[in-house]
Design an enzyme around this catalytic site. Structure first.
Site, mmCIF file in Angstrom:
data_model
loop_
_atom_site.group_PDB
_atom_site.id
_atom_site.type_symbol
_atom_site.label_atom_id
_atom_site.label_comp_id
_atom_site.label_asym_id
_atom_site.label_seq_id
_atom_site.Cartn_x
_atom_site.Cartn_y
_atom_site.Cartn_z
ATOM 1 N N ALA A 15 -4.446 13.373 -8.398
ATOM 2 C CA ALA A 15 -5.320 12.535 -9.023
ATOM 3 C C ALA A 15 -5.166 11.399 -8.293
ATOM 4 O O ALA A 15 -4.264 11.041 -7.309
ATOM 5 C CB ALA A 15 -4.410 12.127 -10.509
ATOM 6 N N ASP A 128 7.435 16.836 -16.384
ATOM 7 C CA ASP A 128 7.236 16.399 -15.003
ATOM 8 C C ASP A 128 8.185 15.051 -15.202
ATOM 9 O O ASP A 128 7.596 14.102 -14.621
ATOM 10 C CB ASP A 128 5.830 16.386 -14.601
HETATM 11 N N1 ATP Z 1 -1.225 3.526 -17.418
HETATM 12 C C1 ATP Z 1 -0.919 3.067 -16.161
HETATM 13 N N2 ATP Z 1 -0.612 1.815 -16.224
HETATM 14 C C2 ATP Z 1 -0.065 1.499 -14.860
HETATM 15 N N3 ATP Z 1 0.105 2.424 -13.761
HETATM 16 C C3 ATP Z 1 -0.293 3.768 -13.771
HETATM 17 C C4 ATP Z 1 -0.770 4.087 -15.025
HETATM 18 N N4 ATP Z 1 -1.056 5.514 -15.046
HETATM 19 C C5 ATP Z 1 -0.683 5.697 -13.554
HETATM 20 N N5 ATP Z 1 -0.255 4.720 -13.124
HETATM 21 C C6 ATP Z 1 0.313 4.711 -11.664
HETATM 22 O O1 ATP Z 1 -0.357 5.686 -10.844
HETATM 23 C C7 ATP Z 1 0.512 6.640 -10.382
HETATM 24 C C8 ATP Z 1 -0.081 8.190 -10.511
HETATM 25 O O2 ATP Z 1 -0.354 8.302 -11.803
HETATM 26 P P1 ATP Z 1 0.095 9.805 -12.717
HETATM 27 O O3 ATP Z 1 1.647 10.013 -12.336
HETATM 28 O O4 ATP Z 1 -0.568 10.011 -14.070
HETATM 29 O O5 ATP Z 1 -0.573 11.000 -11.639
HETATM 30 P P2 ATP Z 1 -0.132 12.364 -11.155
HETATM 31 O O6 ATP Z 1 -0.591 13.155 -12.084
HETATM 32 O O7 ATP Z 1 1.385 12.055 -10.819
HETATM 33 O O8 ATP Z 1 -0.954 12.445 -9.543
HETATM 34 P P3 ATP Z 1 -0.369 13.135 -8.205
HETATM 35 O O9 ATP Z 1 0.062 14.539 -9.072
HETATM 36 O O10 ATP Z 1 -1.626 13.437 -7.605
HETATM 37 O O11 ATP Z 1 0.805 12.536 -7.750
HETATM 38 C C9 ATP Z 1 1.611 6.411 -11.358
HETATM 39 O O12 ATP Z 1 2.852 6.610 -10.634
HETATM 40 C C10 ATP Z 1 1.609 4.837 -11.395
HETATM 41 O O13 ATP Z 1 2.091 4.024 -10.221
HETATM 42 MG MG MG Z 2 2.923 11.160 -11.471
#
Ligand code: ATP
Ligand code: MG
Length: 227
Positions: A15, A128
């Site tokens: 993402a 996770d």
């Molecule tokens: N609602 C939110 N408010 C603030 N920061 C956010 C929010 N959602 C995501 N983030 C930021 O974006 C980062 C990545 O989001 P998320 O964990 O949902 O993705 P992911 O699925 O882990 O992506 P990938 O697997 O590619 O690393 C988070 O660790 C955080 O720093």
């Molecule tokens: Mg994440």
């Protein structure tokens, strides 16, 4: 719906996340990234399904008053999701910040445990639970994010695994933070004492906090003996 992007917060394998404004409100847009090694059709289906599932669970939990972001908009075809921006820092950074005092860390960890228990009480297992997927605000309150791998479950095993994942991460990545897992588990069980036994959910009875903690012990033992 228009999202005015401000800055990229994250570029991962799955993402891309941008902060910005949605209808004047602080928001983030999560964009699913195609996985080059997967067949495009399969990739689209998997990504679509995950995002739908994440959105559905977020709505369910937010409606129940849990510390998770509100969902603002969803476009599974485009692979985008817009949600409330949580003002806070990932737990991983908080635990590595030498300027924070131990009392704050303790509050953050207990709050993390309480947030996990509240998710579990709704029969949701996160799937996770890394210190990247917990955001801590200035008051030390924890918010959980990233429910792309979360599922509804009633068997105690997956609940125990959730705690085991964060236990391992706290031990491996933050060994210098003393009693980190103990504070987290204290928060986990105090939340249950505060609220009483979990309510029956649509699929049946949810494992109690003490059943999950017992299972955590069992998972730890299995891992010790079998690697
Ligand atoms: N609602 C939110 N408010 C603030 N920061 C956010 C929010 N959602 C995501 N983030 C930021 O974006 C980062 C990545 O989001 P998320 O964990 O949902 O993705 P992911 O699925 O882990 O992506 P990938 O697997 O590619 O690393 C988070 O660790 C955080 O720093
Ligand atoms: Mg994440």
């Amino acid at each position: 719906m228009v999202f005015q992007e401000e800055q990229r917060l994250h570029l991962g394998a799955e993402a891309e996340v941008w902060s910005g404004l949605w209808m004047g409100r602080p928001a983030v847009r999560k964009l699913r990234r195609p996985r080059a090694w997967r067949h495009p059709d399969l990739d689209h289906r998997l990504g679509h399904r995950r995002m739908m599932s994440e959105a559905r669970l977020l709505v369910r939990m937010h409606r129940a008053g849990l510390a998770v972001p509100a969902l603002f908009d969803l476009d599974p075809e485009q692979g985008t999701m817009i949600m409330e921006q949580i003002s806070g820092r990932p737990l991983i950074e908080v635990l590595r910040d030498p300027t924070l005092d131990p009392a704050f860390l303790r509050t953050a960890l207990e709050s993390t445990g309480a947030a996990i228990r509240n998710v579990h009480r709704l029969a949701v297992t996160h799937g996770d639970l890394s210190t990247n997927n917990v955001l801590i605000n200035d008051q030390g309150e924890a918010f959980l994010i990233d429910f792309g791998l979360a599922v509804i479950d009633y068997e105690v095993e997956r609940f125990g695994i959730d705690l085991h994942v964060i236990d391992e991460i706290l031990g491996a990545s933050h060994p210098d933070v003393e009693h980190a897992i103990d504070h987290l588990l204290t928060g986990y069980s105090h939340e249950e004492e505060r609220q009483g036994p979990p309510q029956e959910q649509t699929g049946g009875a949810v494992p109690t906090a003490s059943e999950v903690l017992k299972r955590l012990e069992n998972v730890r033992t299995r891992v010790r003996y079998h690697g």
